[in-house]
Design a protein around this motif. Structure first.
Motif, PDB file in Angstrom:
ATOM      1  N   HIS A   1       0.896  -1.179  -0.015  1.00  0.00           N
ATOM      2  CA  HIS A   1      -0.017  -0.008  -0.003  1.00  0.00           C
ATOM      3  C   HIS A   1       0.870   1.268  -0.155  1.00  0.00           C
ATOM      4  CE1 HIS A   1      -3.356   2.533   1.296  1.00  0.00           C
ATOM      5  NE2 HIS A   1      -2.474   3.482   1.722  1.00  0.00           N
ATOM      6  N   ASP A   2       1.836   1.297   0.724  1.00  0.00           N
ATOM      7  CA  ASP A   2       2.701   2.493   0.816  1.00  0.00           C
ATOM      8  C   ASP A   2       3.586   2.763  -0.083  1.00  0.00           C
ATOM      9  OD1 ASP A   2       1.352   2.707   3.525  1.00  0.00           O
ATOM     10  OD2 ASP A   2       3.199   2.854   4.685  1.00  0.00           O
ATOM     11  N   ALA A   3       3.919   1.721  -0.739  1.00  0.00           N
ATOM     12  CA  ALA A   3       4.891   1.815  -1.903  1.00  0.00           C
ATOM     13  C   ALA A   3       4.111   2.244  -3.297  1.00  0.00           C
ATOM     14  CB  ALA A   3       5.492   0.370  -2.343  1.00  0.00           C
ATOM     15  N   ALA A   4       2.702   1.799  -3.138  1.00  0.00           N
ATOM     16  CA  ALA A   4       1.786   2.443  -4.144  1.00  0.00           C
ATOM     17  C   ALA A   4       1.742   4.032  -4.105  1.00  0.00           C
ATOM     18  CB  ALA A   4       0.457   1.503  -4.245  1.00  0.00           C
ATOM     19  N   CYS A   5       1.523   4.320  -2.957  1.00  0.00           N
ATOM     20  CA  CYS A   5       1.370   5.706  -2.413  1.00  0.00           C
ATOM     21  C   CYS A   5       2.516   6.432  -3.000  1.00  0.00           C
ATOM     22  CB  CYS A   5       1.048   6.038  -0.898  1.00  0.00           C
ATOM     23  SG  CYS A   5      -0.645   5.264  -0.348  1.00  0.00           S
ATOM     24  N   LEU A   6       3.620   6.170  -2.595  1.00  0.00           N
ATOM     25  CA  LEU A   6       5.065   6.934  -2.890  1.00  0.00           C
ATOM     26  C   LEU A   6       4.890   6.882  -4.637  1.00  0.00           C
ATOM     27  CD1 LEU A   6       7.837   5.100  -0.890  1.00  0.00           C
ATOM     28  CD2 LEU A   6       6.958   7.440  -0.740  1.00  0.00           C
ATOM     29  N   GLN A   7       4.842   5.821  -5.326  1.00  0.00           N
ATOM     30  CA  GLN A   7       4.827   5.933  -6.888  1.00  0.00           C
ATOM     31  C   GLN A   7       3.721   7.041  -7.191  1.00  0.00           C
ATOM     32  OE1 GLN A   7       6.707   4.399  -8.779  1.00  0.00           O
ATOM     33  NE2 GLN A   7       5.716   5.657 -10.336  1.00  0.00           N
ATOM     34  N   ALA A   8       2.437   6.801  -6.541  1.00  0.00           N
ATOM     35  CA  ALA A   8       1.338   7.769  -7.050  1.00  0.00           C
ATOM     36  C   ALA A   8       2.112   9.290  -7.143  1.00  0.00           C
ATOM     37  CB  ALA A   8       0.240   7.740  -6.101  1.00  0.00           C
ATOM     38  N   TRP A   9       2.886   9.780  -6.246  1.00  0.00           N
ATOM     39  CA  TRP A   9       3.322  10.860  -6.056  1.00  0.00           C
ATOM     40  C   TRP A   9       4.482  11.332  -6.851  1.00  0.00           C
ATOM     41  CZ3 TRP A   9       1.397  15.436  -3.705  1.00  0.00           C
ATOM     42  CH2 TRP A   9       2.437  16.473  -3.796  1.00  0.00           C
ATOM     43  N   THR A  10       5.418  10.304  -6.990  1.00  0.00           N
ATOM     44  CA  THR A  10       6.642  10.707  -8.056  1.00  0.00           C
ATOM     45  C   THR A  10       6.335  10.503  -9.479  1.00  0.00           C
ATOM     46  OG1 THR A  10       7.120   8.170  -7.568  1.00  0.00           O
ATOM     47  CG2 THR A  10       8.288  10.000  -6.187  1.00  0.00           C
ATOM     48  N   GLY A  11       5.195   9.511  -9.747  1.00  0.00           N
ATOM     49  CA  GLY A  11       4.961   9.444 -11.147  1.00  0.00           C
ATOM     50  C   GLY A  11       4.458  10.697 -11.797  1.00  0.00           C
ATOM     51  N   ASP A  12       4.120  11.549 -11.400  1.00  0.00           N
ATOM     52  CA  ASP A  12       3.726  12.724 -11.896  1.00  0.00           C
ATOM     53  C   ASP A  12       4.382  13.882 -11.762  1.00  0.00           C
ATOM     54  OD1 ASP A  12       2.142  14.904 -12.841  1.00  0.00           O
ATOM     55  OD2 ASP A  12       0.260  14.168 -12.124  1.00  0.00           O
ATOM     56  N   GLU A  13       4.995  14.267 -12.808  1.00  0.00           N
ATOM     57  CA  GLU A  13       6.006  15.343 -13.023  1.00  0.00           C
ATOM     58  C   GLU A  13       5.629  16.740 -12.385  1.00  0.00           C
ATOM     59  OE1 GLU A  13       8.145  15.423 -16.699  1.00  0.00           O
ATOM     60  OE2 GLU A  13       8.954  13.606 -16.501  1.00  0.00           O
ATOM     61  N   SER A  14       4.272  16.893 -12.518  1.00  0.00           N
ATOM     62  CA  SER A  14       3.715  18.293 -12.229  1.00  0.00           C
ATOM     63  C   SER A  14       3.434  18.264 -10.559  1.00  0.00           C
ATOM     64  CB  SER A  14       2.322  18.345 -12.546  1.00  0.00           C
ATOM     65  OG  SER A  14       1.139  17.235 -11.896  1.00  0.00           O
ATOM     66  N   HIS A  15       4.005  17.068  -9.746  1.00  0.00           N
ATOM     67  CA  HIS A  15       3.869  17.284  -8.593  1.00  0.00           C
ATOM     68  C   HIS A  15       5.019  17.643  -7.966  1.00  0.00           C
ATOM     69  CE1 HIS A  15       0.853  13.595  -8.403  1.00  0.00           C
ATOM     70  NE2 HIS A  15       0.246  14.909  -8.642  1.00  0.00           N
ATOM     71  N   TRP A  16       5.122  18.873  -6.888  1.00  0.00           N
ATOM     72  CA  TRP A  16       6.492  19.301  -6.490  1.00  0.00           C
ATOM     73  C   TRP A  16       7.174  18.471  -5.732  1.00  0.00           C
ATOM     74  CZ3 TRP A  16       2.889  23.693  -4.229  1.00  0.00           C
ATOM     75  CH2 TRP A  16       2.597  24.723  -5.295  1.00  0.00           C
ATOM     76  N   MET A  17       8.433  18.458  -5.927  1.00  0.00           N
ATOM     77  CA  MET A  17       9.358  17.222  -5.230  1.00  0.00           C
ATOM     78  C   MET A  17      10.471  18.227  -4.370  1.00  0.00           C
ATOM     79  SD  MET A  17       8.540  14.111  -5.826  1.00  0.00           S
ATOM     80  CE  MET A  17      10.082  13.744  -5.067  1.00  0.00           C
ATOM     81  N   ALA A  18      10.856  19.222  -4.944  1.00  0.00           N
ATOM     82  CA  ALA A  18      11.913  19.938  -4.200  1.00  0.00           C
ATOM     83  C   ALA A  18      11.869  21.222  -4.381  1.00  0.00           C
ATOM     84  CB  ALA A  18      13.158  19.424  -4.678  1.00  0.00           C
ATOM     85  N   GLY A  19      11.908  22.314  -3.285  1.00  0.00           N
ATOM     86  CA  GLY A  19      12.026  23.495  -3.421  1.00  0.00           C
ATOM     87  C   GLY A  19      13.457  24.045  -3.302  1.00  0.00           C
ATOM     88  N   ASP A  20      13.794  25.437  -3.137  1.00  0.00           N
ATOM     89  CA  ASP A  20      15.097  25.823  -2.628  1.00  0.00           C
ATOM     90  C   ASP A  20      15.502  25.204  -1.455  1.00  0.00           C
ATOM     91  OD1 ASP A  20      14.946  27.113  -5.126  1.00  0.00           O
ATOM     92  OD2 ASP A  20      14.135  29.177  -4.072  1.00  0.00           O
ATOM     93  N   GLU A  21      14.620  25.296  -0.592  1.00  0.00           N
ATOM     94  CA  GLU A  21      14.907  25.007   1.025  1.00  0.00           C
ATOM     95  C   GLU A  21      14.333  23.812   1.633  1.00  0.00           C
ATOM     96  OE1 GLU A  21      14.439  28.408   3.461  1.00  0.00           O
ATOM     97  OE2 GLU A  21      16.025  29.623   2.566  1.00  0.00           O
ATOM     98  N   ALA A  22      13.355  23.365   0.685  1.00  0.00           N
ATOM     99  CA  ALA A  22      12.499  22.082   1.139  1.00  0.00           C
ATOM    100  C   ALA A  22      12.447  20.772   0.135  1.00  0.00           C
ATOM    101  CB  ALA A  22      11.089  22.590   1.405  1.00  0.00           C
ATOM    102  N   HIS A  23      12.228  19.677   0.622  1.00  0.00           N
ATOM    103  CA  HIS A  23      12.014  18.759  -0.378  1.00  0.00           C
ATOM    104  C   HIS A  23      10.991  17.507   0.496  1.00  0.00           C
ATOM    105  CE1 HIS A  23      15.120  17.034   2.412  1.00  0.00           C
ATOM    106  NE2 HIS A  23      14.717  15.962   1.917  1.00  0.00           N
ATOM    107  N   VAL A  24      10.172  16.982  -0.392  1.00  0.00           N
ATOM    108  CA  VAL A  24       9.107  16.038  -0.091  1.00  0.00           C
ATOM    109  C   VAL A  24       9.746  14.838   0.041  1.00  0.00           C
ATOM    110  CG1 VAL A  24       7.129  14.608  -0.808  1.00  0.00           C
ATOM    111  CG2 VAL A  24       7.209  16.992  -1.465  1.00  0.00           C
ATOM    112  N   THR A  25       9.523  14.169   1.322  1.00  0.00           N
ATOM    113  CA  THR A  25      10.037  12.779   1.706  1.00  0.00           C
ATOM    114  C   THR A  25       9.041  11.593   1.731  1.00  0.00           C
ATOM    115  OG1 THR A  25       9.777  13.180   4.269  1.00  0.00           O
ATOM    116  CG2 THR A  25      11.682  14.046   3.169  1.00  0.00           C
ATOM    117  N   GLY A  26       7.878  11.900   1.649  1.00  0.00           N
ATOM    118  CA  GLY A  26       7.032  10.698   1.990  1.00  0.00           C
ATOM    119  C   GLY A  26       5.365  10.945   1.434  1.00  0.00           C
TER     120      GLY A  26
END
Length: 260
Positions: A139-164
């Protein structure tokens, strides 16, 4: 997902590295034992133990396949460690024959991996407890893939980054949680559907919750950091985060691993 009886590691703490997802060889070699899938075991008892672990893992993940983690085994090796391949992903499964099995997953993306641990309830079967651990990890691996599989989702900013990212249904609603690190501080953005959005700051000593306009202010500041080059309009951050999290949650629910 039975979050009430499954333990996950603390948010923001990476757990990968216990077992590399590659075949390993112990330093000593013993000859003459039984061979299973091209893997030589020291004794028939070792081979039987691995076979029992494989049956438990594969029964918990129909369509998956469980393979040894080592090319050879000594008598003192834990032969229930193996790699489970299912949903197009590889999980490390350990402790299948115990009352406290755990499943590890290392993401190929910038998001951190995790470890799911299930503790047996009184009288619970080995099949049931390992099934809960594997279902939670899928379940949790499917959720991670759902976020990272779309390039429109923010992953990293100048000072912040998504971890999960994780999402799940609760009664008639759905809750999604996005974890990120901003300037060394750990935050969770929580979206309740139907309902609102709140921001939690996790520290070593306490938990701070921000709701309503306070949450919107944090979400605006975070959106500005992530989308600074995209011309983020002040006052739209909360809507942007909510839209992205809703989209990822919808995507996760279509993944074969979402329901374990």
């Amino acid at each position: 997902m039975n979050t009430a009886i499954q333990a996950r590691v603390t948010r923001g703490v990476p757990t990968g590295g216990q077992f590399a997802s590659a075949i390993k060889s112990p330093p000593t070699v013993s000859l003459g034992g039984p061979v299973v899938e091209g893997v030589r075991f020291d004794t028939a008892a070792d081979a039987e133990r691995f076979d029992a672990a494989r049956k438990l893992a594969e029964a918990a993940a129909p369509g998956g396949s469980f393979h040894p983690a080592f090319t050879r085994f000594r008598a003192d090796d834990q032969t229930d460690i193996g790699f489970l391949e299912v949903d197009g992903r590889t999980f490390t499964v350990n402790g299948t024959g115990t009352d406290q099995p755990h499943v590890s997953y290392e993401s190929d993306s910038a998001l951190q991996g995790f470890r799911i641990e299930a503790v047996a309830l009184p009288g619970e079967s080995q099949q049931s407890v390992v099934g809960r651990a594997i279902a939670g990890a899928r379940h949790d691996a499917a959720c991670l893939q759902a976020w990272t599989g779309d390039e429109s989702h923010w992953m990293a900013g100048d000072e912040a980054h998504v971890t999960g990212f994780v999402t799940g249904r609760r009664g008639d609603g759905r809750r999604s949680e996005l974890s990120l690190v901003w300037d060394g501080r750990h935050f969770d953005i929580i979206l309740d559907e139907p309902g609102g959005t709140q921001v939690e700051e996790v520290t070593a000593d306490e938990l701070h919750r921000y709701k309503g306009t306070d949450a919107d202010r944090w979400l605006d500041m975070l959106a500005n950091d992530f989308d600074e080059d995209g011309g983020h309009a002040w006052g739209t951050g909360a809507d942007n985060w909510r839209a992205q999290m809703t989209d990822a949650a919808d995507c996760a629910e279509q993944d074969p691993g979402y329901r374990g």
